[in-house]
Design an enzyme around this catalytic site. Structure first.
Site, short mmCIF file in Angstrom:
data_model
loop_
_atom_site.label_atom_id
_atom_site.label_comp_id
_atom_site.label_asym_id
_atom_site.label_seq_id
_atom_site.Cartn_x
_atom_site.Cartn_y
_atom_site.Cartn_z
N ASN A 96 33.86 -6.03 26.46
CA ASN A 96 34.22 -6.99 27.52
C ASN A 96 35.67 -6.74 27.96
OD1 ASN A 96 32.04 -8.74 27.97
ND2 ASN A 96 32.71 -10.24 26.46
N THR A 144 33.15 -2.68 41.00
CA THR A 144 32.20 -1.56 41.01
C THR A 144 32.36 -0.74 39.73
OG1 THR A 144 32.72 -1.42 43.33
CG2 THR A 144 31.26 0.29 42.46
N ASP A 155 29.06 0.06 33.93
CA ASP A 155 29.08 1.38 33.27
C ASP A 155 30.26 1.52 32.32
OD1 ASP A 155 26.82 2.04 34.70
OD2 ASP A 155 27.94 2.99 36.33
N1 LIG Z 1 35.40 -10.52 37.17
C1 LIG Z 1 35.37 -10.07 35.91
N2 LIG Z 1 36.27 -10.49 35.01
C2 LIG Z 1 36.23 -10.05 33.73
N3 LIG Z 1 35.33 -9.18 33.26
C3 LIG Z 1 34.40 -8.73 34.10
C4 LIG Z 1 34.36 -9.14 35.47
N4 LIG Z 1 33.31 -8.51 36.06
C5 LIG Z 1 32.75 -7.74 35.11
N5 LIG Z 1 33.37 -7.87 33.92
C6 LIG Z 1 33.04 -7.19 32.66
O1 LIG Z 1 32.15 -6.13 32.94
C7 LIG Z 1 30.89 -6.32 32.28
C8 LIG Z 1 29.79 -5.84 33.17
O2 LIG Z 1 29.83 -6.56 34.40
P1 LIG Z 1 28.53 -6.86 35.24
O3 LIG Z 1 27.62 -7.75 34.48
O4 LIG Z 1 28.95 -7.30 36.57
O5 LIG Z 1 27.84 -5.42 35.28
P2 LIG Z 1 27.12 -4.69 36.50
O6 LIG Z 1 26.50 -5.73 37.35
O7 LIG Z 1 26.22 -3.66 35.94
O8 LIG Z 1 28.36 -4.05 37.21
P3 LIG Z 1 28.40 -3.13 38.48
O9 LIG Z 1 26.99 -3.00 38.99
O10 LIG Z 1 29.32 -3.86 39.39
O11 LIG Z 1 28.96 -1.88 37.94
C9 LIG Z 1 30.83 -7.80 31.95
O12 LIG Z 1 30.00 -8.02 30.82
C10 LIG Z 1 32.31 -8.09 31.66
O13 LIG Z 1 32.63 -7.67 30.36
#
Ligand SMILES: Nc1ncnc2c1ncn2[C@@H]1O[C@H](COP(=O)(O)OP(=O)(O)OP(=O)(O)O)[C@@H](O)[C@H]1O
Ligand SMILES: *[C@@H]1O[C@H](CO)[C@@H](O)[C@H](O)[C@H]1NC(C)=O
Length: 267
Positions: free
Chosen positions: A240, A210, A214
């Site tokens: 990242n 979560t 952001d």
């Molecule tokens: N399981 C993971 N392992 C490593 N890095 C991760 C992981 N999950 C997320 N990240 C990092 O976080 C960034 C954003 O994740 P994601 O694409 O899930 O965003 P999001 O869907 O907007 O997140 P959320 O809605 O959960 O806040 C990814 O580009 C990556 O750099």
């Protein structure tokens, strides 16, 4: 979100380099074994109040990396609003433009485009009929898989799919598009480099993802403002890394790392 810190530009001490226009929300979190049915009362085993809201999350992550930040938003004139302003201050965020209103708290975000600053737009929550000016007016357009799907109508489940969706967004006028892909890192595409590039991230043991998005956007704003001469690819590698740190601990803002907890080569 707006960021400015071009080399040679002199900023006064008080002037923020990262300005976030977005939401501040108080999260009321109840842990229960299941969801209640309509009208049903069930026992919860834990309750806590957290600080959330996508705009404020991004601002907190940028501030913890050392950015001079300012949060532009309205909170209610109530104890949650008062506590939220205190939370922003605790994170060294300027609250000069954080207002309290008697009306109900609103969750809408708006963007002010000013030619002097770099703007980073995060279309969350996404709507299919987004005003087309958002594509052309933002310098960097950063969305996740779901948002890319809603905006383009294409299914996004892989880096290759993300590249195709990014191509559609560039055709609509975006200068730079970044699609985040959770554990797969992100994909970037720009008008000047029209071949999609996948920037993978290291695999970490995810505890709570979560707010990872952001954390990523907040870190990217920090790099755009303070390290404008880095290549975009290098900024994304570092963002990242920082977002991956945030998924290794529970909570949203509570999982965001501070500069002092991160490797020196990120700065
Ligand atoms: N399981 C993971 N392992 C490593 N890095 C991760 C992981 N999950 C997320 N990240 C990092 O976080 C960034 C954003 O994740 P994601 O694409 O899930 O965003 P999001 O869907 O907007 O997140 P959320 O809605 O959960 O806040 C990814 O580009 C990556 O750099
Ligand atoms: C992308 O962000 C939205 C908020 O706009 C969120 O509802 C959605 O779950 C996120 N998608 C993924 C794959 O995490």
């Amino acid at each position: 979100m707006a960021a400015s810190g071009e080399p040679g530009r002199q900023w006064q001490e008080e002037v923020a380099a990262v300005v976030v226009v977005g939401s501040c929300m108080t999260d009321l979190v109840s842990l229960t074994s299941r969801l209640p049915k309509t009208g049903e009362t069930i026992h919860g085993h834990k309750f806590f109040i957290g600080f959330g809201g996508k705009g404020a999350n991004q601002c907190v992550q940028a501030a913890r990396l050392g950015a001079k930040t300012s949060m532009v938003c309205k909170v209610g004139k109530d104890s949650f609003g008062k506590d939220y302003i205190e939370n922003l201050k605790q994170n060294d965020i300027s609250t000069e433009f954080t207002y309290q209103t008697q009306d109900a708290a609103t969750g809408t975000a708006s963007i002010i485009v000013n030619n002097e600053v770099k703007t980073l737009f995060n279309p969350a929550p996404a709507v299919a009929d987004l005003d087309p000016r958002f594509y052309t007016l933002s310098d960097v357009f950063c969305c996740n898989e779901t948002e890319a799907e809603i905006l383009t109508g294409l299914a996004v489940g892989s880096p290759a799919d993300a590249g195709q969706a990014a191509q559609v967004l560039v055709e609509r006028g975006c200068h730079v598009v970044i699609v985040t892909l959770g554990a797969e890192g992100c994909v970037m595409l720009s008008q000047t480099e029209p071949v999609p590039k996948h920037i993978p991230t290291e695999k970490v043991k995810a505890v709570d993802t979560t707010g990872a998005g952001d954390s990523f956007v907040g870190a990217l704003a920090f790099y755009l403002a303070y390290y404008p001469s880095l290549s975009l690819e290098e900024m994304l590698k570092r963002s990242n890394f920082i977002a991956a740190v945030s998924v290794r601990a529970a909570g949203t803002q509570s999982s965001y790392p501070y500069k002092k907890d991160l490797p020196l080569d990120l700065f």
